[in-house]
Motif scaffolding. Structure first.
Motif, mmCIF file in Angstrom:
data_model
loop_
_atom_site.group_PDB
_atom_site.id
_atom_site.type_symbol
_atom_site.label_atom_id
_atom_site.label_comp_id
_atom_site.label_asym_id
_atom_site.label_seq_id
_atom_site.Cartn_x
_atom_site.Cartn_y
_atom_site.Cartn_z
ATOM 1 N N ARG A 20 46.424 -6.599 -75.957
ATOM 2 C CA ARG A 20 47.289 -5.907 -76.914
ATOM 3 C C ARG A 20 48.585 -5.451 -76.270
ATOM 4 O O ARG A 20 49.607 -5.316 -76.940
ATOM 5 C CB ARG A 20 46.549 -4.706 -77.516
ATOM 6 C CG ARG A 20 45.528 -5.078 -78.582
ATOM 7 C CD ARG A 20 45.077 -3.853 -79.364
ATOM 8 N NE ARG A 20 44.340 -2.920 -78.521
ATOM 9 C CZ ARG A 20 43.024 -2.940 -78.359
ATOM 10 N NH1 ARG A 20 42.303 -3.872 -78.969
ATOM 11 N NH2 ARG A 20 42.420 -2.059 -77.595
ATOM 12 N N GLU A 21 48.553 -5.186 -74.957
ATOM 13 C CA GLU A 21 49.729 -4.657 -74.277
ATOM 14 C C GLU A 21 50.546 -5.739 -73.565
ATOM 15 O O GLU A 21 51.555 -5.433 -72.936
ATOM 16 C CB GLU A 21 49.287 -3.590 -73.264
ATOM 17 C CG GLU A 21 48.660 -2.366 -73.918
ATOM 18 C CD GLU A 21 48.156 -1.362 -72.901
ATOM 19 O OE1 GLU A 21 48.224 -1.673 -71.693
ATOM 20 O OE2 GLU A 21 47.694 -0.279 -73.306
ATOM 21 N N SER A 101 47.886 -10.076 -86.749
ATOM 22 C CA SER A 101 49.189 -9.536 -87.121
ATOM 23 C C SER A 101 49.784 -10.259 -88.322
ATOM 24 O O SER A 101 50.375 -9.643 -89.204
ATOM 25 C CB SER A 101 50.156 -9.643 -85.924
ATOM 26 O OG SER A 101 49.698 -8.869 -84.832
ATOM 27 N N ARG A 144 54.781 -5.925 -82.122
ATOM 28 C CA ARG A 144 54.085 -5.195 -81.057
ATOM 29 C C ARG A 144 53.563 -6.132 -79.977
ATOM 30 O O ARG A 144 53.298 -5.701 -78.854
ATOM 31 C CB ARG A 144 52.928 -4.381 -81.639
ATOM 32 C CG ARG A 144 51.853 -5.216 -82.293
ATOM 33 C CD ARG A 144 50.783 -4.369 -82.956
ATOM 34 N NE ARG A 144 49.768 -5.184 -83.598
ATOM 35 C CZ ARG A 144 48.719 -5.699 -82.971
ATOM 36 N NH1 ARG A 144 48.557 -5.462 -81.680
ATOM 37 N NH2 ARG A 144 47.840 -6.442 -83.614
ATOM 38 N N ARG A 148 60.631 -8.017 -78.539
ATOM 39 C CA ARG A 148 61.185 -7.072 -79.513
ATOM 40 C C ARG A 148 62.293 -7.661 -80.389
ATOM 41 O O ARG A 148 62.414 -7.289 -81.565
ATOM 42 C CB ARG A 148 61.696 -5.815 -78.797
ATOM 43 C CG ARG A 148 60.574 -4.994 -78.170
ATOM 44 C CD ARG A 148 61.097 -3.689 -77.607
ATOM 45 N NE ARG A 148 61.593 -2.837 -78.657
ATOM 46 C CZ ARG A 148 60.831 -2.020 -79.385
ATOM 47 N NH1 ARG A 148 59.524 -1.999 -79.191
ATOM 48 N NH2 ARG A 148 61.362 -1.268 -80.310
ATOM 49 N N GLN A 151 62.187 -8.618 -84.238
ATOM 50 C CA GLN A 151 62.488 -7.752 -85.371
ATOM 51 C C GLN A 151 63.785 -8.161 -86.067
ATOM 52 O O GLN A 151 63.956 -7.914 -87.261
ATOM 53 C CB GLN A 151 62.571 -6.301 -84.900
ATOM 54 C CG GLN A 151 61.245 -5.767 -84.364
ATOM 55 C CD GLN A 151 61.348 -4.318 -83.917
ATOM 56 O OE1 GLN A 151 61.668 -3.437 -84.700
ATOM 57 N NE2 GLN A 151 61.082 -4.080 -82.643
#
Length: 209
Positions: A20-21, A101, A144, A148, A151
């Motif tokens: 997830r990270e 997602s 996430r 980034r 977006q």
């Protein structure tokens, strides 16, 4: 035996947390660009073949659904292949996170199409704009785990969807270009973002070495 089960469960939880990270790099820029070209080709095909798309909504949406299925298949195959190469042991967890997602927005889009076609067939003109808005929301949800700047592509799809919705509301017509051009531009933007992210990541690895 109970301690072993607990240890295995802890390992699975740790792997899921790491996945997830970790930035997901399973999306290939070439494949994303190909899906944008597919959207543009689909619009050209409809413009040539369908004289009045509004009079043949089943053909209009059938062609777009087929194009979307091809695009999902291309992205899916490439994602699994790249994930196994770039994320090795975390590949399955990373792919699962990516699916989680995107799945809600894709599922909602399909359900909206079925409900509108069944209960409000006169309102099918709304679907192209709604699908683009849902695509944008899906990208925001996936930000996430993706670079980034994704977006920005999400914002494009939101603005494009709202604009398409506003333009189609004047005469309630279906246009190949109100689907093809936004998706071609959006997928092209995604391809550039993923290409730059991969290049920067590779540059960072080279600098570290």
């Amino acid at each position: 035996m109970r301690d072993l089960d607990k240890a295995l469960a802890d390992i699975v939880a740790i792997r899921s947390q790491i996945a997830r990270e970790t930035a997901f790099r399973g999306l290939g820029s070439a494949t994303l660009a190909a899906t944008g070209a597919l959207a543009l080709a689909t619009a050209c095909l409809q413009a040539w073949w369908l004289d009045e798309p509004s009079d043949k909504p089943l053909a209009y949406f059938g062609i777009w659904i087929a194009a979307a299925a091809i695009a999902f298949a291309l992205i899916g195959v490439e994602t699994v292949r790249r994930s196994r190469r770039l994320h090795s042991g975390l590949a399955d967890a990373m792919v699962t996170n990516a699916i989680e997602s995107f799945l809600p927005s894709a599922g909602i889009g399909l359900c909206l199409a079925l409900v509108v076609a069944r209960f409000a067939p006169d309102q099918v003109w709304m679907l192209p704009g709604l699908w683009q808005v849902l695509t944008g929301l899906g990208l925001f949800a996936a930000a996430r785990i993706l670079p980034r700047p994704v977006q920005l592509a999400g914002a494009w799809y939101l603005l494009a969807g709202l604009s398409v919705f506003a333009m189609a509301s004047t005469d309630h017509t279906l246009s190949p270009w109100l689907m093809g051009l936004p998706f071609a531009a959006g997928q092209g933007m995604l391809a550039l973002i993923m290409h730059r992210a991969m290049r920067d990541h590779q540059g960072g690895l080279d600098a570290a070495l």
